[in-house]
Design a protein around this motif. Structure first.
Motif: not given
Length: 121
Positions: A32-33, A35, A50-53, A57-58, A98, A109
């Protein structure tokens, strides 16, 4: 198990750039994520971004506009492009994945060993 391994750290002058990479290997069922976190001496570990699938981004406010996270799902790899580096960016940078392995039904994690980034003239 899932093993993230970071690379790309080093010494750079203020204003310079570095690119970190983290490759996840092992019995990976799904990620999934992905980061990046960092920990400076005497400070708590903090999220860099972080970056999701799906590619969302965050970023921490302190790195917005300077750092960029990307991922290559086919290679199970996440990157951190760091530009306009400052001395306060000096820290050990950790990769966080993750993920779910084939051996465990839940997403958990996984952490890399860390790579040192030093920004100094």
């Amino acid at each position: 198990q899932v093993q993230p391994v970071e690379s790309g750290g080093g010494l750079v002058q203020p204003g310079g750039s570095l690119r970190l990479a983290c490759v996840a290997s092992g019995s990976i069922f799904s990620i999934e994520t992905m980061g990046w976190y960092r920990q400076a001496p005497g400070k708590q570990r903090e999220l860099v971004g972080d970056i999701t699938s799906g590619g969302s981004t965050n970023y921490a406010d302190s790195v917005k506009g300077r750092f960029t996270i990307s991922r290559d799902n086919a290679k199970n790899t996440v990157y951190l492009q760091m530009n306009s580096l400052k001395p306060e960016d000096t820290a050990v940078y950790y990769c966080n994945i993750h993920a779910r392995s084939y051996w465990y039904s839940q997403f958990i994690d996984y952490w890399g060993q860390g790579t040192q980034v030093t920004v100094s003239s």
